[in-house]
Design a protein around this motif. Structure first.
Motif, mmCIF file in Angstrom:
data_model
loop_
_atom_site.group_PDB
_atom_site.id
_atom_site.type_symbol
_atom_site.label_atom_id
_atom_site.label_comp_id
_atom_site.label_asym_id
_atom_site.label_seq_id
_atom_site.Cartn_x
_atom_site.Cartn_y
_atom_site.Cartn_z
ATOM 1 N N ASP A 164 -11.637 9.278 10.295
ATOM 2 C CA ASP A 164 -11.025 8.141 9.196
ATOM 3 C C ASP A 164 -9.550 8.066 9.572
ATOM 4 O OD1 ASP A 164 -12.984 9.918 6.928
ATOM 5 O OD2 ASP A 164 -13.389 8.216 7.548
ATOM 6 N N THR A 165 -9.012 8.639 10.739
ATOM 7 C CA THR A 165 -7.639 8.246 10.975
ATOM 8 C C THR A 165 -7.596 6.935 11.242
ATOM 9 O OG1 THR A 165 -7.228 10.685 11.532
ATOM 10 C CG2 THR A 165 -5.840 8.869 12.614
ATOM 11 N N ALA A 166 -6.604 6.220 10.878
ATOM 12 C CA ALA A 166 -6.278 4.814 10.984
ATOM 13 C C ALA A 166 -5.096 4.316 10.143
ATOM 14 C CB ALA A 166 -7.603 3.911 10.613
ATOM 15 N N VAL A 167 -4.617 3.087 10.281
ATOM 16 C CA VAL A 167 -3.993 2.396 9.076
ATOM 17 C C VAL A 167 -4.563 1.605 8.257
ATOM 18 C CG1 VAL A 167 -1.874 0.630 9.019
ATOM 19 C CG2 VAL A 167 -1.905 2.215 11.068
ATOM 20 N N TYR A 168 -4.539 1.977 7.093
ATOM 21 C CA TYR A 168 -5.302 1.366 5.997
ATOM 22 C C TYR A 168 -4.515 0.110 5.477
ATOM 23 C CZ TYR A 168 -8.764 5.008 6.283
ATOM 24 O OH TYR A 168 -9.534 5.951 6.933
ATOM 25 N N TYR A 169 -5.271 -0.825 5.006
ATOM 26 C CA TYR A 169 -4.782 -2.074 4.423
ATOM 27 C C TYR A 169 -5.425 -2.595 3.493
ATOM 28 C CZ TYR A 169 -2.572 -2.732 9.190
ATOM 29 O OH TYR A 169 -2.058 -2.327 10.578
ATOM 30 N N GLU A 206 0.848 -1.097 -0.123
ATOM 31 C CA GLU A 206 0.001 0.028 -0.176
ATOM 32 C C GLU A 206 0.854 1.304 0.022
ATOM 33 O OE1 GLU A 206 -1.921 -3.075 3.221
ATOM 34 O OE2 GLU A 206 -0.127 -2.295 2.586
ATOM 35 N N SER A 207 0.161 2.470 -0.550
ATOM 36 C CA SER A 207 0.960 3.734 -0.630
ATOM 37 C C SER A 207 -0.131 4.841 -0.602
ATOM 38 C CB SER A 207 1.774 3.859 -1.523
ATOM 39 O OG SER A 207 1.527 3.638 -2.834
ATOM 40 N N GLY A 208 0.165 5.934 -0.538
ATOM 41 C CA GLY A 208 -0.471 7.040 -0.651
ATOM 42 C C GLY A 208 -0.975 7.671 0.793
ATOM 43 N N GLY A 209 -0.909 7.033 1.852
ATOM 44 C CA GLY A 209 -1.158 7.689 3.080
ATOM 45 C C GLY A 209 -0.541 9.047 3.346
ATOM 46 N N GLY A 210 -1.124 9.639 4.431
ATOM 47 C CA GLY A 210 -0.353 10.710 4.947
ATOM 48 C C GLY A 210 -1.005 11.605 5.676
ATOM 49 N N ARG A 253 -9.341 -0.912 7.463
ATOM 50 C CA ARG A 253 -8.626 -0.098 8.320
ATOM 51 C C ARG A 253 -8.614 -0.480 9.763
ATOM 52 N NH1 ARG A 253 -12.430 5.322 7.657
ATOM 53 N NH2 ARG A 253 -14.078 4.411 9.110
ATOM 54 N N GLN A 254 -7.649 0.084 10.504
ATOM 55 C CA GLN A 254 -7.710 -0.144 12.145
ATOM 56 C C GLN A 254 -7.096 0.986 12.554
ATOM 57 O OE1 GLN A 254 -5.674 -3.661 13.415
ATOM 58 N NE2 GLN A 254 -6.999 -3.745 15.237
ATOM 59 N N ALA A 255 -8.067 1.549 13.389
ATOM 60 C CA ALA A 255 -7.765 2.759 14.342
ATOM 61 C C ALA A 255 -7.177 2.219 15.705
ATOM 62 C CB ALA A 255 -8.786 3.546 14.630
ATOM 63 N N PRO A 256 -6.311 3.079 16.294
ATOM 64 C CA PRO A 256 -5.773 2.780 17.795
ATOM 65 C C PRO A 256 -6.964 2.179 18.540
ATOM 66 C CG PRO A 256 -4.716 4.750 17.106
ATOM 67 C CD PRO A 256 -5.833 4.473 15.935
ATOM 68 N N GLY A 257 -6.739 1.165 19.120
ATOM 69 C CA GLY A 257 -7.890 0.637 20.317
ATOM 70 C C GLY A 257 -9.276 0.185 19.627
ATOM 71 N N GLY A 307 0.251 -1.987 5.409
ATOM 72 C CA GLY A 307 -0.600 -0.986 5.699
ATOM 73 C C GLY A 307 -0.030 0.594 5.392
ATOM 74 N N THR A 308 -0.729 1.538 5.340
ATOM 75 C CA THR A 308 -0.327 2.992 5.344
ATOM 76 C C THR A 308 -1.316 3.728 6.486
ATOM 77 O OG1 THR A 308 -0.049 4.792 3.581
ATOM 78 C CG2 THR A 308 -1.930 3.264 3.196
ATOM 79 N N GLN A 309 -0.511 4.576 6.931
ATOM 80 C CA GLN A 309 -1.305 5.462 7.742
ATOM 81 C C GLN A 309 -1.712 6.684 7.197
ATOM 82 O OE1 GLN A 309 -1.112 5.159 11.480
ATOM 83 N NE2 GLN A 309 -2.731 6.815 11.186
ATOM 84 N N VAL A 310 -2.948 7.015 7.487
ATOM 85 C CA VAL A 310 -3.909 8.030 7.189
ATOM 86 C C VAL A 310 -4.117 8.849 8.632
ATOM 87 C CG1 VAL A 310 -6.054 8.915 6.159
ATOM 88 C CG2 VAL A 310 -4.837 6.880 5.208
ATOM 89 N N THR A 311 -3.730 9.974 8.658
ATOM 90 C CA THR A 311 -3.857 10.936 9.636
ATOM 91 C C THR A 311 -4.789 12.133 9.207
ATOM 92 O OG1 THR A 311 -2.038 10.045 10.744
ATOM 93 C CG2 THR A 311 -3.172 12.078 11.677
ATOM 94 N N VAL A 312 -5.852 12.237 9.581
ATOM 95 C CA VAL A 312 -6.570 13.435 9.288
ATOM 96 C C VAL A 312 -6.796 14.542 10.707
ATOM 97 C CG1 VAL A 312 -9.263 14.140 8.822
ATOM 98 C CG2 VAL A 312 -8.360 12.024 7.926
ATOM 99 N N SER A 313 -6.185 15.587 10.597
ATOM 100 C CA SER A 313 -5.985 16.632 11.505
ATOM 101 C C SER A 313 -5.857 17.797 11.194
ATOM 102 C CB SER A 313 -4.613 16.060 12.300
ATOM 103 O OG SER A 313 -4.675 17.070 13.293
ATOM 104 N N SER A 314 -6.410 18.833 11.905
ATOM 105 C CA SER A 314 -6.332 20.215 11.510
ATOM 106 C C SER A 314 -5.211 20.819 12.222
ATOM 107 C CB SER A 314 -7.590 20.928 11.880
ATOM 108 O OG SER A 314 -8.052 20.734 13.480
#
Length: 126
Positions: A89-94, A6-10, A38-42, A119-126
Motif C-alpha cells: 500500500d506504500t504510494a502517494v495517494y491522491y 489531501e492530508s493524513g499520510g505518514g 494512488r501511485q507507487a514508484p515505477g 497528493g499525500t505520501q503513505v509509507t508502510v514499513s516495519s
C-alpha cells in the motif's frame, strides 16, 4: 473548479491504519464525484475507490474490506479510512473530483477526473 488538498499520510507499520482527508474548496462539493487514487514508484496510477455525488461507492478489489470511503459535504471533506495496511500500500495517494449531474456516476479511470490534489505520501514499513 474545485481545489483539493489531501492530508493524513505518514509512516505506519504493517497492519496499521490511517485516515486520509481530502478537503475541497472553490465550489460545492455536493455536485462532485470524488475518487481516491494512488501511485507507487515505477507503477501506473491505480484507482482505488470512488464516491458519487449521490453517495454511491465503488472499490477496486485490492482494497475491498480494508478501505472505506466517505464524504461530509458540510465539512467539504472526503475521507479514505485505510485499515490492515500492507507494504504494497506504500504510494502517494491522491484525491480527484469530477462535476457530474448524474448522481450515481463514478469511475476508477483517472483521466475522467478534472481536478486533482497534490497528493499525500503513505509509507508502510516495519
Amino acid at each position: 473548479q474545485l481545489q483539493l488538498v489531501e492530508s493524513g499520510g505518514g509512516l505506519v507499520q504493517p497492519g496499521g491504519s490511517l485516515r486520509l482527508s481530502c478537503v475541497a474548496s472553490g465550489s460545492t462539493l455536493a455536485f462532485y464525484a470524488i475518487g481516491w487514487f494512488r501511485q507507487a514508484p515505477g507503477k501506473a496510477r491505480e484507482g482505488l475507490s470512488c464516491i458519487s455525488s449521490g453517495g454511491g461507492i465503488t472499490y477496486v478489489d485490492s482494497v475491498k474490506g480494508r478501505f472505506s470511503i466517505s464524504r461530509d459535504n458540510a465539512k467539504t471533506t472526503v475521507y479514505l479510512q485505510m485499515n490492515n495496511l500492507s507494504l504494497e500500500d506504500t504510494a502517494v495517494y491522491y484525491c480527484a473530483a469530477r462535476h457530474s449531474s448524474i448522481r450515481n456516476w463514478c469511475s476508477k479511470t483517472g483521466t475522467l477526473f478534472g481536478s486533482w490534489g497534490q497528493g499525500t505520501q503513505v509509507t508502510v514499513s516495519s
